[in-house]
Design a protein around this motif. Structure first.
Motif, PDB file in Angstrom:
ATOM      1  N   GLN A  24      -2.833  -0.097 -12.897  1.00 32.10           N
ATOM      2  CA  GLN A  24      -1.538  -0.589 -13.329  1.00 32.10           C
ATOM      3  C   GLN A  24      -1.371  -0.304 -14.816  1.00 32.10           C
ATOM      4  OE1 GLN A  24      -1.021  -4.723 -12.566  1.00 32.10           O
ATOM      5  NE2 GLN A  24       0.923  -4.823 -13.615  1.00 32.10           N
ATOM      6  N   ARG A  25      -0.240   0.236 -15.192  1.00 35.81           N
ATOM      7  CA  ARG A  25       0.046   0.524 -16.589  1.00 35.81           C
ATOM      8  C   ARG A  25       0.972  -0.550 -17.129  1.00 35.81           C
ATOM      9  NH1 ARG A  25       1.057   7.029 -16.766  1.00 35.81           N
ATOM     10  NH2 ARG A  25      -0.916   7.572 -15.823  1.00 35.81           N
ATOM     11  N   SER A  26       0.775  -0.874 -18.362  1.00 35.28           N
ATOM     12  CA  SER A  26       1.658  -1.844 -18.993  1.00 35.28           C
ATOM     13  C   SER A  26       1.944  -1.392 -20.416  1.00 35.28           C
ATOM     14  CB  SER A  26       1.031  -3.236 -18.983  1.00 35.28           C
ATOM     15  OG  SER A  26      -0.158  -3.235 -19.737  1.00 35.28           O
ATOM     16  N   ILE A  27       3.138  -1.648 -20.860  1.00 42.44           N
ATOM     17  CA  ILE A  27       3.541  -1.316 -22.222  1.00 42.44           C
ATOM     18  C   ILE A  27       3.622  -2.619 -22.995  1.00 42.44           C
ATOM     19  CG2 ILE A  27       5.362  -0.377 -23.670  1.00 42.44           C
ATOM     20  CD1 ILE A  27       5.980   1.570 -21.421  1.00 42.44           C
ATOM     21  N   LYS A  28       2.936  -2.667 -24.113  1.00 37.11           N
ATOM     22  CA  LYS A  28       2.912  -3.859 -24.948  1.00 37.11           C
ATOM     23  C   LYS A  28       3.336  -3.466 -26.352  1.00 37.11           C
ATOM     24  CE  LYS A  28      -0.400  -6.106 -22.144  1.00 37.11           C
ATOM     25  NZ  LYS A  28      -0.118  -7.343 -21.597  1.00 37.11           N
ATOM     26  N   ARG A  29       3.828  -4.439 -27.081  1.00 33.99           N
ATOM     27  CA  ARG A  29       4.293  -4.204 -28.441  1.00 33.99           C
ATOM     28  C   ARG A  29       3.345  -4.901 -29.412  1.00 33.99           C
ATOM     29  NH1 ARG A  29       9.101  -2.251 -30.027  1.00 33.99           N
ATOM     30  NH2 ARG A  29       9.978  -2.536 -27.970  1.00 33.99           N
ATOM     31  N   LEU A  30       2.874  -4.157 -30.396  1.00 34.56           N
ATOM     32  CA  LEU A  30       1.992  -4.696 -31.427  1.00 34.56           C
ATOM     33  C   LEU A  30       2.861  -5.350 -32.493  1.00 34.56           C
ATOM     34  CD1 LEU A  30      -0.857  -5.009 -32.557  1.00 34.56           C
ATOM     35  CD2 LEU A  30      -0.588  -2.790 -33.626  1.00 34.56           C
ATOM     36  N   LYS A  31       2.849  -6.678 -32.528  1.00 34.41           N
ATOM     37  CA  LYS A  31       3.741  -7.421 -33.412  1.00 34.41           C
ATOM     38  C   LYS A  31       3.110  -7.781 -34.748  1.00 34.41           C
ATOM     39  CE  LYS A  31       7.316  -8.758 -32.323  1.00 34.41           C
ATOM     40  NZ  LYS A  31       8.618  -8.196 -32.508  1.00 34.41           N
ATOM     41  N   ARG A  32       1.773  -7.904 -34.813  1.00 36.09           N
ATOM     42  CA  ARG A  32       1.136  -8.327 -36.056  1.00 36.09           C
ATOM     43  C   ARG A  32      -0.323  -7.891 -36.057  1.00 36.09           C
ATOM     44  NH1 ARG A  32      -1.946 -12.170 -38.282  1.00 36.09           N
ATOM     45  NH2 ARG A  32      -1.413 -12.889 -40.353  1.00 36.09           N
ATOM     46  N   ILE A  33      -0.800  -7.549 -37.240  1.00 36.05           N
ATOM     47  CA  ILE A  33      -2.213  -7.213 -37.442  1.00 36.05           C
ATOM     48  C   ILE A  33      -2.764  -8.217 -38.450  1.00 36.05           C
ATOM     49  CG2 ILE A  33      -3.829  -5.496 -38.313  1.00 36.05           C
ATOM     50  CD1 ILE A  33      -1.826  -3.344 -37.479  1.00 36.05           C
ATOM     51  N   ASP A  34      -3.884  -8.836 -38.121  1.00 34.18           N
ATOM     52  CA  ASP A  34      -4.522  -9.768 -39.048  1.00 34.18           C
ATOM     53  C   ASP A  34      -5.089  -8.963 -40.220  1.00 34.18           C
ATOM     54  OD1 ASP A  34      -5.966 -11.665 -40.406  1.00 34.18           O
ATOM     55  OD2 ASP A  34      -7.080 -12.365 -38.660  1.00 34.18           O
ATOM     56  N   PRO A  35      -4.574  -9.169 -41.445  1.00 34.21           N
ATOM     57  CA  PRO A  35      -5.017  -8.349 -42.580  1.00 34.21           C
ATOM     58  C   PRO A  35      -6.514  -8.469 -42.889  1.00 34.21           C
ATOM     59  CG  PRO A  35      -2.970  -9.461 -43.126  1.00 34.21           C
ATOM     60  CD  PRO A  35      -3.445 -10.039 -41.825  1.00 34.21           C
ATOM     61  N   GLY A 114      10.400  -3.682 -35.146  1.00 32.82           N
ATOM     62  CA  GLY A 114      10.045  -4.260 -33.852  1.00 32.82           C
ATOM     63  C   GLY A 114       8.603  -4.020 -33.457  1.00 32.82           C
ATOM     64  N   GLY A 115       7.881  -3.165 -34.139  1.00 34.69           N
ATOM     65  CA  GLY A 115       6.466  -2.934 -33.843  1.00 34.69           C
ATOM     66  C   GLY A 115       6.217  -1.679 -33.038  1.00 34.69           C
ATOM     67  N   LEU A 116       4.952  -1.332 -32.943  1.00 34.72           N
ATOM     68  CA  LEU A 116       4.538  -0.166 -32.162  1.00 34.72           C
ATOM     69  C   LEU A 116       4.520  -0.513 -30.679  1.00 34.72           C
ATOM     70  CD1 LEU A 116       1.487   1.124 -34.213  1.00 34.72           C
ATOM     71  CD2 LEU A 116       3.746   2.132 -34.106  1.00 34.72           C
ATOM     72  N   ARG A 117       4.946   0.415 -29.860  1.00 41.09           N
ATOM     73  CA  ARG A 117       4.841   0.254 -28.407  1.00 41.09           C
ATOM     74  C   ARG A 117       3.599   0.994 -27.957  1.00 41.09           C
ATOM     75  NH1 ARG A 117      10.189   1.462 -25.219  1.00 41.09           N
ATOM     76  NH2 ARG A 117       8.559   1.363 -23.661  1.00 41.09           N
ATOM     77  N   LEU A 118       2.690   0.261 -27.342  1.00 35.73           N
ATOM     78  CA  LEU A 118       1.427   0.819 -26.877  1.00 35.73           C
ATOM     79  C   LEU A 118       1.377   0.738 -25.364  1.00 35.73           C
ATOM     80  CD1 LEU A 118      -0.823  -1.037 -29.456  1.00 35.73           C
ATOM     81  CD2 LEU A 118       0.044   1.273 -29.638  1.00 35.73           C
ATOM     82  N   GLU A 119       0.886   1.784 -24.742  1.00 32.75           N
ATOM     83  CA  GLU A 119       0.778   1.816 -23.283  1.00 32.75           C
ATOM     84  C   GLU A 119      -0.687   1.661 -22.902  1.00 32.75           C
ATOM     85  OE1 GLU A 119       1.556   4.846 -19.575  1.00 32.75           O
ATOM     86  OE2 GLU A 119       2.700   5.103 -21.407  1.00 32.75           O
ATOM     87  N   PHE A 120      -0.958   0.716 -22.020  1.00 33.26           N
ATOM     88  CA  PHE A 120      -2.313   0.459 -21.530  1.00 33.26           C
ATOM     89  C   PHE A 120      -2.359   0.700 -20.038  1.00 33.26           C
ATOM     90  CE2 PHE A 120      -1.765  -2.181 -25.267  1.00 33.26           C
ATOM     91  CZ  PHE A 120      -2.927  -1.920 -25.962  1.00 33.26           C
ATOM     92  N   GLU A 121      -3.547   1.043 -19.560  1.00 29.75           N
ATOM     93  CA  GLU A 121      -3.733   1.246 -18.146  1.00 29.75           C
ATOM     94  C   GLU A 121      -4.979   0.496 -17.709  1.00 29.75           C
ATOM     95  OE1 GLU A 121      -3.108   5.091 -15.921  1.00 29.75           O
ATOM     96  OE2 GLU A 121      -5.277   5.052 -16.022  1.00 29.75           O
ATOM     97  N   ASP A 122      -4.850  -0.320 -16.680  1.00 30.57           N
ATOM     98  CA  ASP A 122      -5.992  -1.018 -16.135  1.00 30.57           C
ATOM     99  C   ASP A 122      -6.814  -0.055 -15.285  1.00 30.57           C
ATOM    100  OD1 ASP A 122      -5.162  -3.409 -17.238  1.00 30.57           O
ATOM    101  OD2 ASP A 122      -3.982  -3.970 -15.479  1.00 30.57           O
TER     102      ASP A 122
END
Length: 124
Positions: A24-35, A114-122
């Protein structure tokens, strides 16, 4: 239904195309990075690159010893030790600061973009 049992199952026709035969593929958005975490990771990576200078420090030391001159031995030892100690430390410090700054800039930019859109696949 005459499918080969060794082939992965085909997606059902009513599922969206984001569902593939490998998982299953899912697209997630990276909203914040802990500095601080980003800085720490970057520091470790850069300190590892700084360790690449240790052989050059050893060469400087051996070059000073090989010269036979008291000034050359002292200079070679001093410069060689300085390279071996300060290169990894300096690279690690600069890596931490650059990782911290990059994460901060990303966190500010994400408010407008709005952040980066990242695609993941299980994987199964």
């Amino acid at each position: 239904m005459n499918q080969d049992p060794y082939q992965p199952p085909q997606p059902a026709p009513h599922l969206p195309p984001a569902f593939g035969s490998h998982g299953q593929r899912s697209i997630k958005r990276l909203k914040r990075i802990d500095p601080v975490i980003a800085g720490t990771v970057q520091a470790v990576i850069m300190a590892a690159f700084g360790l690449l200078y240790v052989p050059f420090g050893l060469l400087m030391m051996f070059g000073g010893f090989a010269s036979g001159d008291a000034g050359g031995i002292g200079a070679g030892l001093g410069v060689g030790l300085a390279i071996m100690i300060f290169a990894p430390v300096l690279y690690g410090l600069l890596g931490f600061l650059s990782g911290l700054l990059a994460a901060f800039v990303y966190n500010v930019a994400v408010r407008f973009t709005g952040g980066l859109r990242l695609e993941f696949e299980d994987e199964f």
